[in-house]
Design an enzyme around this catalytic site. Sequence first.
Site, PDB file in Angstrom:
ATOM      1  N   GLU A 281      88.548  19.869  59.922  1.00  0.00           N
ATOM      2  CA  GLU A 281      87.161  20.315  59.784  1.00  0.00           C
ATOM      3  C   GLU A 281      86.979  21.684  60.416  1.00  0.00           C
ATOM      4  O   GLU A 281      87.346  21.897  61.569  1.00  0.00           O
ATOM      5  CB  GLU A 281      86.220  19.308  60.451  1.00  0.00           C
ATOM      6  CG  GLU A 281      84.761  19.662  60.275  1.00  0.00           C
ATOM      7  CD  GLU A 281      83.846  18.640  60.938  1.00  0.00           C
ATOM      8  OE1 GLU A 281      83.926  18.470  62.169  1.00  0.00           O
ATOM      9  OE2 GLU A 281      83.059  18.002  60.207  1.00  0.00           O
TER      10      GLU A 281
ATOM     11  N   TYR B 139      80.589  25.821  56.168  1.00  0.00           N
ATOM     12  CA  TYR B 139      81.259  24.583  56.577  1.00  0.00           C
ATOM     13  C   TYR B 139      82.313  24.179  55.560  1.00  0.00           C
ATOM     14  O   TYR B 139      82.086  24.263  54.353  1.00  0.00           O
ATOM     15  CB  TYR B 139      80.240  23.444  56.698  1.00  0.00           C
ATOM     16  CG  TYR B 139      80.885  22.096  56.980  1.00  0.00           C
ATOM     17  CD1 TYR B 139      81.055  21.645  58.279  1.00  0.00           C
ATOM     18  CD2 TYR B 139      81.356  21.304  55.933  1.00  0.00           C
ATOM     19  CE1 TYR B 139      81.674  20.433  58.542  1.00  0.00           C
ATOM     20  CE2 TYR B 139      81.978  20.083  56.183  1.00  0.00           C
ATOM     21  CZ  TYR B 139      82.136  19.662  57.493  1.00  0.00           C
ATOM     22  OH  TYR B 139      82.758  18.466  57.755  1.00  0.00           O
TER      23      TYR B 139
END
Length: 387
Positions: A198, A110
């Site tokens: 993101e 991530y």
Amino acid sequence: MKIHEYQAKEILRKYNVAVPRGGVVFNAEDAVKKAKVDLGGNIWVLKAQIHAGGRGKGGGVKVAKSLHQVREIASKIIGMNLVTHQTGPEGRRVKRLLVEEGINIDKELYVGITLDRAQSKNVIMVSREGGVEIEKVAAESPEKIVKEIVEPDLGLQPFQARKLAYALGLKDDQHKKAVKFLFALYKSYEEEDASIAEINPLVITKEGDVIALDAKMNFDDNALYKHKDILEYRDLDEEDKLEVEASKYDLNYIKLDGNVGCMVNGAGLAMSTMDIIMLAGGEPANFLDVGGGANKTTVANGFKIILSDPNVKAILINIFGGIVRCDRVAQGVIDATKQMHVKVPIVVRLEGTNAKEAGVLLNNSGLNFEVAKNFKDAAEKVTAVLN
Ligand code: GDP
Ligand code: MN
């Protein structure tokens, strides 16, 4: 402003952020063409494009292992009502499909960049727990998220990128690729005036590449005048109908779930109006800032937007007459109420220049206004009419 994943990947590509090859289609026929002619290979991923995450779990991301499957899956996804934890139970109709080459995943990581409002600086966050809901990781095991704050006058520093790549558990060649990835991603975030970039998951492939398998970018609305190309990415189908309508009239409107419609001049007053409605036991149906000059037209447009929401059972008008005179606003409210045939009860609180004259006008209008003495009284009156 939000954009689709395929659009975010188009932007990232320009900044040399590694993303899978692929493109958007609107029907199953073109999905097959895209897979066969443009991409080639024998494994593809089909991804529903909506402005919400969690598509994988909701059945909006599927792997196809033949062109036959591409057609089958594409016709299922396009037109489906996709429900994810971010869409709410009503879901979202899928109109666009991203067709990509299949990627051999080794690890799902991530990375996210956003503004840390408390520090007034950008923050880059990474975690080895990718491909899952990052909110869950943050709540249950926050130590698994590593952050670096970027000093605005220095920009992202090499030692920071190295530290983040190391925190992702990467070494040697992959570490180098991740550092390069982070720099490119940060550059795109900064230069495009994004508010979020993101990548979840950031993937290490079996071949050892570092690639953005998913991409989410949001942008600062106040900077969009600098980015005409990003404005073109706007998809009105994905936005709340009433909010789109309101933006045509230059009204700042956000739909909420309650039943007290609010019409207020000034964002700060609008915020505190919502607070005081809650305190009085009510639930605001919206945030609406009509701006400084509350005249007949703005009030009428405000009514139009507020009343398009069937949940609205009462309206609270809270206007401070600083530059505008309250009696002028009152006349505007009276005219607009007549023009729009407003049926729900309206509580009006006008404070400031000529507030007394305004009260007289409202009381003598023959219309069904409740004139409030002050802020608290207004909130109590409007919640009382609901019961
Ligand atoms: P989201 O659920 O809306 O966040 O959509 P993502 O783009 O993150 O996809 C969800 C999941 O689908 C990923 O975490 C992967 O596990 C899987 N996935 C997506 N693309 C590929 C691919 O090319 N190959 C493989 N094997 N899995 C993929
Ligand atoms: Mn994702």
